[in-house]
Design an enzyme around this catalytic site. Structure first.
Site, PDB file in Angstrom:
ATOM      1  N   HIS A  92       1.444   1.092 -13.901  1.00 13.36           N
ATOM      2  CA  HIS A  92       2.296  -0.009 -14.371  1.00 13.36           C
ATOM      3  C   HIS A  92       3.759   0.429 -14.298  1.00 13.36           C
ATOM      4  O   HIS A  92       4.099   1.516 -14.759  1.00 13.36           O
ATOM      5  CB  HIS A  92       1.927  -0.375 -15.809  1.00 13.36           C
ATOM      6  CG  HIS A  92       2.676  -1.559 -16.327  1.00 13.36           C
ATOM      7  ND1 HIS A  92       2.400  -2.845 -15.919  1.00 13.36           N
ATOM      8  CD2 HIS A  92       3.718  -1.650 -17.192  1.00 13.36           C
ATOM      9  CE1 HIS A  92       3.228  -3.687 -16.527  1.00 13.36           C
ATOM     10  NE2 HIS A  92       4.037  -2.987 -17.301  1.00 13.36           N
ATOM     11  N   ARG A 105      -8.961 -15.344  -1.194  1.00 10.67           N
ATOM     12  CA  ARG A 105      -8.872 -16.220  -2.366  1.00 10.67           C
ATOM     13  C   ARG A 105     -10.191 -16.929  -2.642  1.00 10.67           C
ATOM     14  O   ARG A 105     -10.573 -17.125  -3.805  1.00 10.67           O
ATOM     15  CB  ARG A 105      -7.760 -17.248  -2.144  1.00 10.67           C
ATOM     16  CG  ARG A 105      -7.486 -18.116  -3.354  1.00 10.67           C
ATOM     17  CD  ARG A 105      -6.289 -19.014  -3.130  1.00 10.67           C
ATOM     18  NE  ARG A 105      -5.070 -18.244  -2.969  1.00 10.67           N
ATOM     19  CZ  ARG A 105      -3.880 -18.792  -2.741  1.00 10.67           C
ATOM     20  NH1 ARG A 105      -3.769 -20.110  -2.624  1.00 10.67           N
ATOM     21  NH2 ARG A 105      -2.807 -18.038  -2.606  1.00 10.67           N
ATOM     22  N   GLY A 125       0.791  -1.233   0.000  1.00 13.90           N
ATOM     23  CA  GLY A 125       0.000   0.000   0.000  1.00 13.90           C
ATOM     24  C   GLY A 125       0.816   1.272   0.000  1.00 13.90           C
ATOM     25  O   GLY A 125       0.347   2.311   0.463  1.00 13.90           O
ATOM     26  N   THR A 126       2.036   1.247  -0.561  1.00 18.76           N
ATOM     27  CA  THR A 126       2.842   2.473  -0.564  1.00 18.76           C
ATOM     28  C   THR A 126       2.230   3.550  -1.457  1.00 18.76           C
ATOM     29  O   THR A 126       2.321   4.745  -1.149  1.00 18.76           O
ATOM     30  CB  THR A 126       4.291   2.197  -1.001  1.00 18.76           C
ATOM     31  OG1 THR A 126       4.293   1.613  -2.311  1.00 18.76           O
ATOM     32  CG2 THR A 126       4.978   1.262  -0.015  1.00 18.76           C
TER      33      THR A 126
END
Length: 204
Positions: free
Chosen positions: A112, A62, A15-16
């Site tokens: 990205h 998951r 979470g930076t």
């Protein structure tokens, strides 16, 4: 200054980038409010960052993603209830289905760690390093159903230095992310981003 842009953040890890956005909002650099955070993993450290900032968090796992469309329907329900106008993927390691993309058309940002269209996929920094490029960078783009192919919003180059290791290169790439992502969100919040008929993004 008008009403803040309401955004939801999707994450899977530390979470930076979430923290960079939180900090930029707190510093008055971005006129936005993070109304909800969704984590795809229960052990993601980004959950703690959100909780420390008083942001509601939806934690998935998951098992929920066994049916991706159902998981994405939960995300849409959560984000709509929170009033999110834009979604921001910040290290979110799941591919979004049309359930989200159709609910937020051209309103989902992704980050990205390469200069798209080069080095798509989940190992972009490693791939660029192994290719021996002298310049790599970061790309902010609008997410769509084609992985890493949505309209490019902004890019920033990062030089690969002679004395770099992959770790030092990765650190500088993340530093660039923490500057560019909040700047793009600020531009959207200020109404300075537009998409033309050719689906090219412009920032005034």
């Amino acid at each position: 200054m008008g009403a803040p842009l309401k955004i939801g953040v999707l994450l899977s890890g530390s979470g930076t980038n979430l923290q960079a956005i939180i900090d930029a909002i707190a510093a008055g650099q971005v006129n936005a409010e993070i109304v909800s955070v969704v984590s795809s993993r229960p052990d993601a450290f980004g959950i703690r960052r959100a909780e420390a900032a008083g942001i509601p968090v939806l934690v998935l796992n998951r098992a929920v993603y066994a049916v991706p469309e159902a998981a994405d329907a939960l995300i849409v329900e959560n984000m709509r209830a929170a009033g999110a106008e834009y979604l921001v993927m910040a290290g979110y390691m799941r591919k979004l289905t049309p359930a989200v993309l159709s609910a937020y058309p051209d309103r989902v940002l992704n980050l990205h760690p390469a200069l798209l269209p080069s080095f798509k996929g989940a190992h972009a920094i490693q791939d660029a390093w192994e290719a021996g490029v002298k310049v790599t960078g970061i790309t902010v783009h609008l997410a769509n159903e084609d992985y890493d192919k949505g309209p490019i919003v902004a890019q920033q180059a990062v030089e690969v230095r002679e004395d770099d290791t992959i770790e030092t290169l990765e650190e500088r790439i993340h530093q660039a992310e923490h500057q560019l992502y909040p700047a793009v969100i600020a531009a959207i919040a200020e109404g300075r981003m537009s998409l033309d008929a050719r689906r090219k993004v412009h920032i005034a």
